[in-house]
Design a protein around this motif. Structure first.
Motif, mmCIF file in Angstrom:
data_model
loop_
_atom_site.group_PDB
_atom_site.id
_atom_site.type_symbol
_atom_site.label_atom_id
_atom_site.label_comp_id
_atom_site.label_asym_id
_atom_site.label_seq_id
_atom_site.Cartn_x
_atom_site.Cartn_y
_atom_site.Cartn_z
ATOM 1 N N PRO A 187 13.189 -29.305 -99.065
ATOM 2 C CA PRO A 187 11.788 -28.899 -99.063
ATOM 3 C C PRO A 187 10.803 -30.029 -98.788
ATOM 4 C CG PRO A 187 12.684 -28.807 -101.280
ATOM 5 C CD PRO A 187 13.829 -29.057 -100.351
ATOM 6 N N ASP A 188 11.098 -31.253 -99.253
ATOM 7 C CA ASP A 188 10.170 -32.358 -98.995
ATOM 8 C C ASP A 188 10.065 -32.655 -97.507
ATOM 9 O OD1 ASP A 188 9.677 -32.586 -101.691
ATOM 10 O OD2 ASP A 188 11.089 -34.235 -101.983
ATOM 11 N N GLU A 189 11.211 -32.690 -96.837
ATOM 12 C CA GLU A 189 11.206 -32.932 -95.385
ATOM 13 C C GLU A 189 10.536 -31.783 -94.646
ATOM 14 O OE1 GLU A 189 15.096 -33.893 -93.859
ATOM 15 O OE2 GLU A 189 15.530 -35.099 -95.629
ATOM 16 N N ALA A 190 10.829 -30.566 -95.050
ATOM 17 C CA ALA A 190 10.233 -29.402 -94.400
ATOM 18 C C ALA A 190 8.721 -29.399 -94.584
ATOM 19 C CB ALA A 190 10.844 -28.118 -94.955
ATOM 20 N N ALA A 191 8.258 -29.756 -95.761
ATOM 21 C CA ALA A 191 6.822 -29.794 -96.028
ATOM 22 C C ALA A 191 6.138 -30.842 -95.158
ATOM 23 C CB ALA A 191 6.565 -30.078 -97.504
ATOM 24 N N GLU A 192 6.766 -32.010 -95.011
ATOM 25 C CA GLU A 192 6.190 -33.049 -94.162
ATOM 26 C C GLU A 192 6.052 -32.572 -92.717
ATOM 27 O OE1 GLU A 192 8.385 -36.678 -94.559
ATOM 28 O OE2 GLU A 192 7.881 -36.882 -96.676
ATOM 29 N N LEU A 193 7.059 -31.871 -92.224
ATOM 30 C CA LEU A 193 6.994 -31.359 -90.851
ATOM 31 C C LEU A 193 5.910 -30.293 -90.703
ATOM 32 C CD1 LEU A 193 10.774 -31.145 -89.948
ATOM 33 C CD2 LEU A 193 9.080 -32.745 -89.050
ATOM 34 N N LEU A 194 5.778 -29.416 -91.686
ATOM 35 C CA LEU A 194 4.740 -28.388 -91.618
ATOM 36 C C LEU A 194 3.343 -29.003 -91.667
ATOM 37 C CD1 LEU A 194 6.208 -25.531 -93.826
ATOM 38 C CD2 LEU A 194 5.793 -25.470 -91.359
ATOM 39 N N VAL A 195 3.156 -30.025 -92.489
ATOM 40 C CA VAL A 195 1.862 -30.704 -92.561
ATOM 41 C C VAL A 195 1.573 -31.405 -91.238
ATOM 42 C CG1 VAL A 195 0.606 -32.602 -93.674
ATOM 43 C CG2 VAL A 195 1.812 -30.909 -95.057
ATOM 44 N N ALA A 196 2.566 -32.069 -90.664
ATOM 45 C CA ALA A 196 2.373 -32.752 -89.376
ATOM 46 C C ALA A 196 2.006 -31.748 -88.295
ATOM 47 C CB ALA A 196 3.632 -33.519 -88.997
ATOM 48 N N TRP A 197 2.670 -30.604 -88.275
ATOM 49 C CA TRP A 197 2.365 -29.575 -87.284
ATOM 50 C C TRP A 197 0.937 -29.060 -87.460
ATOM 51 C CZ3 TRP A 197 1.392 -24.308 -88.310
ATOM 52 C CH2 TRP A 197 1.228 -23.529 -87.172
ATOM 53 N N THR A 198 0.560 -28.809 -88.704
ATOM 54 C CA THR A 198 -0.789 -28.312 -88.983
ATOM 55 C C THR A 198 -1.843 -29.344 -88.604
ATOM 56 O OG1 THR A 198 0.073 -26.969 -90.790
ATOM 57 C CG2 THR A 198 -2.288 -27.355 -90.770
ATOM 58 N N ASP A 199 -1.611 -30.599 -88.966
ATOM 59 C CA ASP A 199 -2.547 -31.666 -88.593
ATOM 60 C C ASP A 199 -2.690 -31.754 -87.079
ATOM 61 O OD1 ASP A 199 -3.008 -32.356 -91.219
ATOM 62 O OD2 ASP A 199 -1.793 -34.182 -91.162
ATOM 63 N N GLY A 200 -1.571 -31.696 -86.386
ATOM 64 C CA GLY A 200 -1.603 -31.768 -84.923
ATOM 65 C C GLY A 200 -2.361 -30.609 -84.310
ATOM 66 N N LEU A 201 -2.137 -29.422 -84.818
ATOM 67 C CA LEU A 201 -2.832 -28.243 -84.311
ATOM 68 C C LEU A 201 -4.331 -28.348 -84.546
ATOM 69 C CD1 LEU A 201 -2.700 -25.370 -83.105
ATOM 70 C CD2 LEU A 201 -2.464 -24.539 -85.439
ATOM 71 N N LEU A 202 -4.723 -28.743 -85.754
ATOM 72 C CA LEU A 202 -6.147 -28.885 -86.061
ATOM 73 C C LEU A 202 -6.798 -29.946 -85.181
ATOM 74 C CD1 LEU A 202 -6.100 -28.594 -89.936
ATOM 75 C CD2 LEU A 202 -7.042 -26.948 -88.310
ATOM 76 N N TYR A 203 -6.138 -31.087 -85.032
ATOM 77 C CA TYR A 203 -6.696 -32.139 -84.186
ATOM 78 C C TYR A 203 -6.839 -31.641 -82.748
ATOM 79 C CZ TYR A 203 -7.464 -36.349 -81.584
ATOM 80 O OH TYR A 203 -7.997 -37.261 -80.733
ATOM 81 N N ASP A 204 -5.795 -31.026 -82.241
ATOM 82 C CA ASP A 204 -5.805 -30.542 -80.862
ATOM 83 C C ASP A 204 -6.949 -29.564 -80.627
ATOM 84 O OD1 ASP A 204 -4.521 -30.133 -78.184
ATOM 85 O OD2 ASP A 204 -4.294 -28.094 -78.980
ATOM 86 N N ARG A 205 -7.168 -28.665 -81.558
ATOM 87 C CA ARG A 205 -8.180 -27.623 -81.371
ATOM 88 C C ARG A 205 -9.594 -28.056 -81.726
ATOM 89 N NH1 ARG A 205 -6.654 -23.656 -78.011
ATOM 90 N NH2 ARG A 205 -4.434 -23.350 -78.278
ATOM 91 N N LEU A 206 -9.753 -29.061 -82.604
ATOM 92 C CA LEU A 206 -11.089 -29.453 -83.044
ATOM 93 C C LEU A 206 -11.594 -30.739 -82.408
ATOM 94 C CD1 LEU A 206 -10.752 -28.620 -86.829
ATOM 95 C CD2 LEU A 206 -11.822 -27.231 -85.047
ATOM 96 N N ALA A 207 -10.715 -31.685 -82.141
ATOM 97 C CA ALA A 207 -11.184 -32.992 -81.675
ATOM 98 C C ALA A 207 -10.410 -33.537 -80.486
ATOM 99 C CB ALA A 207 -11.097 -33.997 -82.817
ATOM 100 N N GLY A 208 -9.341 -32.894 -80.100
ATOM 101 C CA GLY A 208 -8.519 -33.390 -79.006
ATOM 102 C C GLY A 208 -9.260 -33.418 -77.683
ATOM 103 N N ALA A 209 -8.668 -34.081 -76.707
ATOM 104 C CA ALA A 209 -9.300 -34.280 -75.411
ATOM 105 C C ALA A 209 -9.716 -32.970 -74.733
ATOM 106 C CB ALA A 209 -8.359 -35.063 -74.496
ATOM 107 N N LEU A 210 -8.973 -31.917 -74.947
ATOM 108 C CA LEU A 210 -9.272 -30.648 -74.275
ATOM 109 C C LEU A 210 -9.886 -29.610 -75.214
ATOM 110 C CD1 LEU A 210 -6.028 -30.389 -72.134
ATOM 111 C CD2 LEU A 210 -8.265 -31.217 -71.414
ATOM 112 N N ALA A 211 -10.273 -30.019 -76.414
ATOM 113 C CA ALA A 211 -10.772 -29.072 -77.418
ATOM 114 C C ALA A 211 -11.974 -28.272 -76.927
ATOM 115 C CB ALA A 211 -11.120 -29.803 -78.709
ATOM 116 N N ARG A 212 -12.866 -28.912 -76.213
ATOM 117 C CA ARG A 212 -14.078 -28.208 -75.777
ATOM 118 C C ARG A 212 -13.847 -27.252 -74.613
ATOM 119 N NH1 ARG A 212 -19.225 -32.107 -76.578
ATOM 120 N NH2 ARG A 212 -18.554 -32.948 -78.569
#
Length: 66
Positions: A10-35
C-alpha cells in the motif's frame, strides 16, 4: 485506505497514486499546454482514476491493462 482495500504494498501504491494525481493537476493547471487544452471530461477522469486505483490494488505479475 489502499491496505484496507487489499493492496499488497500500500505505501508504494499510494506514492504512485499521489505522483499520478500531482502530474495530472500540474498538466491541467500549470503545464505548458494547460491554456490551450479543453477542460477535462469528468467521466473520463473518473474512468482513468478507477483504472489507476485498480492498478494500485493489482497483485504483482497480474495484468491490469493499464
Amino acid at each position: 485506505m489502499l491496505a484496507a482495500l487489499g493492496a499488497e504494498r500500500p505505501d508504494e501504491a499510494a506514492e504512485l497514486l499521489v505522483a499520478w494525481t500531482d502530474g495530472l493537476l500540474y498538466d491541467r493547471l500549470a503545464g505548458a499546454l494547460a491554456r490551450s487544452r479543453p477542460a477535462p471530461d469528468p467521466a473520463e477522469l473518473a474512468s482513468v482514476a478507477r483504472r489507476m486505483i485498480d492498478a494500485a490494488l493489482a497483485h504483482p505479475g497480474q495484468g491490469t491493462g493499464v
